[in-house]
Design a protein around this motif. Structure first.
Motif, PDB file in Angstrom:
ATOM      1  N   LEU A  24       0.831  -1.208   0.000  1.00 31.56           N
ATOM      2  CA  LEU A  24       0.000   0.000   0.000  1.00 31.56           C
ATOM      3  C   LEU A  24       0.865   1.258   0.000  1.00 31.56           C
ATOM      4  O   LEU A  24       0.570   2.221  -0.712  1.00 31.56           O
ATOM      5  CB  LEU A  24      -0.916   0.007   1.220  1.00 31.56           C
TER       6      LEU A  24
ATOM      7  N   MET B 144       0.705   4.151  -2.693  1.00 30.83           N
ATOM      8  CA  MET B 144       0.450   5.540  -2.295  1.00 30.83           C
ATOM      9  C   MET B 144       1.538   6.458  -2.828  1.00 30.83           C
ATOM     10  O   MET B 144       1.254   7.536  -3.361  1.00 30.83           O
ATOM     11  CB  MET B 144       0.436   5.642  -0.763  1.00 30.83           C
TER      12      MET B 144
ATOM     13  N   PHE C  48       1.186   7.033  -6.462  1.00 36.11           N
ATOM     14  CA  PHE C  48       0.060   7.943  -6.691  1.00 36.11           C
ATOM     15  C   PHE C  48       0.479   9.398  -6.521  1.00 36.11           C
ATOM     16  O   PHE C  48       0.248  10.229  -7.385  1.00 36.11           O
ATOM     17  CB  PHE C  48      -1.083   7.654  -5.707  1.00 36.11           C
TER      18      PHE C  48
ATOM     19  N   VAL D  43      -4.284  14.502  -0.865  1.00 35.35           N
ATOM     20  CA  VAL D  43      -4.162  13.038  -0.898  1.00 35.35           C
ATOM     21  C   VAL D  43      -2.967  12.582  -0.056  1.00 35.35           C
ATOM     22  O   VAL D  43      -3.063  11.671   0.760  1.00 35.35           O
ATOM     23  CB  VAL D  43      -4.037  12.542  -2.357  1.00 35.35           C
TER      24      VAL D  43
ATOM     25  N   ALA E 247      -3.743  12.955   3.546  1.00 37.49           N
ATOM     26  CA  ALA E 247      -4.688  11.927   3.994  1.00 37.49           C
ATOM     27  C   ALA E 247      -3.964  10.611   4.283  1.00 37.49           C
ATOM     28  O   ALA E 247      -4.234   9.950   5.277  1.00 37.49           O
ATOM     29  CB  ALA E 247      -5.775  11.720   2.938  1.00 37.49           C
ATOM     30  N   TYR E 248      -3.016  10.263   3.414  1.00 37.08           N
ATOM     31  CA  TYR E 248      -2.276   9.012   3.617  1.00 37.08           C
ATOM     32  C   TYR E 248      -1.404   9.080   4.865  1.00 37.08           C
ATOM     33  O   TYR E 248      -1.249   8.100   5.581  1.00 37.08           O
ATOM     34  CB  TYR E 248      -1.366   8.725   2.418  1.00 37.08           C
ATOM     35  N   PHE E 249      -0.826  10.262   5.102  1.00 41.10           N
ATOM     36  CA  PHE E 249       0.193  10.345   6.139  1.00 41.10           C
ATOM     37  C   PHE E 249      -0.382  10.613   7.534  1.00 41.10           C
ATOM     38  O   PHE E 249       0.238  10.250   8.533  1.00 41.10           O
ATOM     39  CB  PHE E 249       1.214  11.436   5.780  1.00 41.10           C
TER      40      PHE E 249
ATOM     41  N   VAL F 156      -2.376  -1.837   9.648  1.00 39.52           N
ATOM     42  CA  VAL F 156      -2.009  -1.497   8.272  1.00 39.52           C
ATOM     43  C   VAL F 156      -2.399  -0.053   7.981  1.00 39.52           C
ATOM     44  O   VAL F 156      -1.623   0.721   7.413  1.00 39.52           O
ATOM     45  CB  VAL F 156      -2.680  -2.461   7.271  1.00 39.52           C
ATOM     46  N   TRP F 157      -3.593   0.321   8.411  1.00 40.94           N
ATOM     47  CA  TRP F 157      -4.055   1.699   8.221  1.00 40.94           C
ATOM     48  C   TRP F 157      -3.094   2.681   8.885  1.00 40.94           C
ATOM     49  O   TRP F 157      -2.767   3.735   8.345  1.00 40.94           O
ATOM     50  CB  TRP F 157      -5.457   1.849   8.813  1.00 40.94           C
TER      51      TRP F 157
ATOM     52  N   ALA G 171       0.891   2.265   6.865  1.00 43.54           N
ATOM     53  CA  ALA G 171       1.174   2.397   5.427  1.00 43.54           C
ATOM     54  C   ALA G 171       1.664   3.800   5.065  1.00 43.54           C
ATOM     55  O   ALA G 171       2.644   3.946   4.316  1.00 43.54           O
ATOM     56  CB  ALA G 171      -0.064   2.027   4.619  1.00 43.54           C
TER      57      ALA G 171
ATOM     58  N   PHE H  86       3.251   5.928   6.822  1.00 47.04           N
ATOM     59  CA  PHE H  86       4.614   6.173   7.302  1.00 47.04           C
ATOM     60  C   PHE H  86       5.628   5.625   6.302  1.00 47.04           C
ATOM     61  O   PHE H  86       6.574   6.304   5.909  1.00 47.04           O
ATOM     62  CB  PHE H  86       4.792   5.511   8.670  1.00 47.04           C
TER      63      PHE H  86
ATOM     64  N   ILE I 266       6.309   7.586   2.984  1.00 49.99           N
ATOM     65  CA  ILE I 266       7.264   8.696   2.977  1.00 49.99           C
ATOM     66  C   ILE I 266       8.620   8.266   2.415  1.00 49.99           C
ATOM     67  O   ILE I 266       9.247   8.973   1.642  1.00 49.99           O
ATOM     68  CB  ILE I 266       7.428   9.232   4.417  1.00 49.99           C
ATOM     69  N   PHE I 267       9.051   7.056   2.795  1.00 47.03           N
ATOM     70  CA  PHE I 267      10.369   6.594   2.354  1.00 47.03           C
ATOM     71  C   PHE I 267      10.360   6.254   0.868  1.00 47.03           C
ATOM     72  O   PHE I 267      11.312   6.550   0.142  1.00 47.03           O
ATOM     73  CB  PHE I 267      10.812   5.401   3.205  1.00 47.03           C
TER      74      PHE I 267
END
Lengths: 294, 280
Positions: A88, A92, A95, A106, A109-111, A166-167, A170, A172, A175-176
């Motif tokens: 994931l 991300m 994306f 976006v 929201a992921y981070f 997982v939520w 993912a 974190f 970022i890498f």
């Protein structure tokens, strides 16, 4: 002259190191040593070690089906969280690395879950999982299914915990991947476009192999986290039902502070330390030899 | 968007990114949803949590309930004290150690450095039982010092600062020495200012880690006096306390608000800090 100067420098350096050395000894080295010692002794008054029994405590631990259940849970937890959150995270990153409408939102929201305390995240998810009023069962009900007891059913509880982890993780790891993608030379993509390489094969033949060091790095972090992070269990399940979601570190906590069995706690801790030692060796040998950051 | 089939190759070319945009947004909405839901729940009367109605009347009652049912002021103060203390302590202790590792001849330096790096894997929470015993022998149970002290000599901090210090040219140090600076003055006037970005990155990552930390503070504290927000929240929202969901949502938001607002304001710095602190 220069000899005494050198000695002076040595002394000065040692003094600079001293505070850190004292603290590390107190809260890292000493407790490691005493943990190992405690695991080799029988407990006495107030948990103080009394009689040397060698590896007997390990024998007892390995004969305990609960320990194996917990160890197995931790393995399932690792296998359940790590590949999913890494996949994931990579998705991300791909994306938000490209041109995308509302990319800033976006990415945020992921981070965002990364910034939350695990305990707060668990509070929120607790409501989703609640059997009567929880959101998931409401959704199931709307689709005409009967609800399930997400955290109370031994067959589902660990999966439910895994989904929340997982939520949480993912974003974190994203970022890498994002950093790695952004440091990739654009010429590669240009050359591939000139040759008419499809996006799919460009990803598998160029991007993915180049991201291998990042994947290994993220994998190491994910492995450590899978034996270290237990906060959510305090809110979600307390290790239950019937140890279905108990993980190694939570089991240590339970043994030490609920059952007051420090010897067993020490023995399990040594097992965790051995796992971490394997991960550390992996990192320092394979990883540092094969990867170059920056 | 493609509307005709006559441009088949072109429309295929364009439709892939469009599909990707949809997927990216869908995932983003799923990811932010739990937080939005907590927001929604915290500002609406509790009966609407069960019978979800998007335009239910707004209320602040949940916040006043949460605030009156747990000593959040105390928890805030404790968390602020903890985070400030830990970060200052880490900066001082790690700076000194990093300076020693970067610039001083110490016998067995490489071995010592490897020993320090062990702490990257052996965290205080893994050694929770023995650390609890040591903390109690030092009289640190139920104190904010007790929560923070095991983290102060941070291997990560030492490592990051050492790397940064090593990149600073010796000429600057020599110049300072000619001007009569001693070692500590050189550290303070040359090394520390040049390592500012490292301090910022490490500091932010450390703040968020300690703001969010739970298991060790839970074990080492046993009363309101020293509990940080996370532990307060954990105690508050335990299912057996029978607090209603809307109040729990409000309490959860209260605990995460300062860090979340800071993150929204300094997003770039936060993301950079996780990156810098992560790559080691």
């Amino acid at each position: 002259m220069s000899f005494t100067n050198h000695r002076k420098m040595q002394l000065y350096g040692a003094l600079l190191l001293l505070p850190a050395a004292v603290l590390l000894t107190t809260f890292a080295y000493l407790p490691t040593v005493t943990t190992v010692i405690n695991s080799l002794f029988l407990p006495g008054f107030r948990g103080a070690p009394t009689e040397f029994v060698g590896l007997e405590n390990y024998q007892v631990l390995f004969d305990d089906p609960t320990f194996w259940k917990v160890a197995r849970n931790n393995l399932i937890y690792a296998v359940g969280t790590i590949p999913t959150s890494i996949a994931l995270a990579l998705g991300m990153a791909l994306f938000v690395n490209g041109k995308l409408r509302g990319r800033g939102f976006v990415r945020m929201a992921y981070f965002t879950p990364t910034i939350l305390p695990m305990i707060a995240a668990a509070n929120i998810w607790m409501f989703f999982y609640a059997p009567q009023i929880g959101l998931f069962n409401k959704l199931l009900g709307m689709l005409g299914f009967s609800g399930v007891n997400w955290l109370g059913d031994p067959n589902l509880a660990l999966s439910s915990v895994i989904v929340m982890s997982v939520w949480k993780e993912a974003g974190f790891f994203m970022i890498f991947y994002l950093a790695a993608l952004q440091s990739m030379p654009p010429e590669l993509k240009e050359a591939a476009d000139l040759e008419g390489t499809s996006r799919w094969s460009f990803f598998w033949r160029v991007t993915f192999p180049l991201l291998m060091p990042t994947t290994l790095f993220v994998l190491i972090n994910a492995l450590i986290n899978s034996v270290r992070v237990v906060d959510h269990l305090f809110i979600l399940t307390k290790g239950g039902p019937n140890n279905a979601t108990n993980l190694l570190l939570y089991y240590v906590y339970e043994n030490a502070f609920s059952f007051f069995d420090r010897t067993t706690a020490a023995t399990i801790t040594v097992v965790i330390l051995l796992v971490l030692a394997v991960v550390a060796t992996l990192k320092f040998t394979i990883l540092d030899r094969r990867t170059h950051y920056q | 968007m493609n509307t005709t089939t006559s441009y088949a190759p072109r429309s295929r070319f364009f439709s892939i990114p469009a599909l990707e945009t949809v997927a990216a947004w869908l995932l983003a909405i799923i990811w932010i949803f739990p937080l939005l839901y907590a927001f929604w729940a915290a500002f609406h009367p509790s009966e609407f949590m069960v019978n979800f109605a998007l335009f239910a009347p707004l209320t602040l009652e949940n916040f006043t309930n949460a605030w009156s049912q747990a000593p959040f002021t105390r928890y805030y103060l404790n968390t602020f004290a903890l985070v400030t203390g830990v970060v200052i302590g880490q900066f001082v202790i790690c700076t000194l150690a990093a300076f020693a590792f970067a610039r001083f001849p110490i016998p067995g330096k490489n071995v010592l450095f490897m020993l320090v790096l062990i702490q990257l894997f052996v965290f205080p929470e893994v050694l929770i039982v023995e650390n609890y015993r040591i903390a109690s022998e030092l009289g640190l149970i139920n104190t904010i010092t007790g929560i923070g002290l095991p983290y102060v000599a941070s291997a990560l901090g030492i490592f990051l600062l050492r790397q940064t210090f090593k990149t600073i040219p010796r000429e600057l140090e020599d110049a300072a020495r000619i001007e009569g600076c001693n070692w500590l003055e050189i550290l303070w006037k040359v090394y520390v200012p040049l390592a500012k970005p490292t301090y910022l990155a490490y500091g932010l990552a450390s703040i968020s880690h300690h703001w969010n930390n739970f298991i060790w503070p839970l074990v080492v504290t046993n009363s309101v006096e020293s509990r940080p927000l996370t532990v307060g929240l954990g105690v508050f929202s335990a299912p057996e306390t029978g607090v209603n969901w809307a109040t729990v949502s409000a309490a959860t938001l209260l605990s995460i608000a300062p860090l979340l607002i800071a993150f929204l304001l300094f997003q770039r710095q936060f993301v950079q800090s996780f990156l810098r602190a992560g790559i080691r």
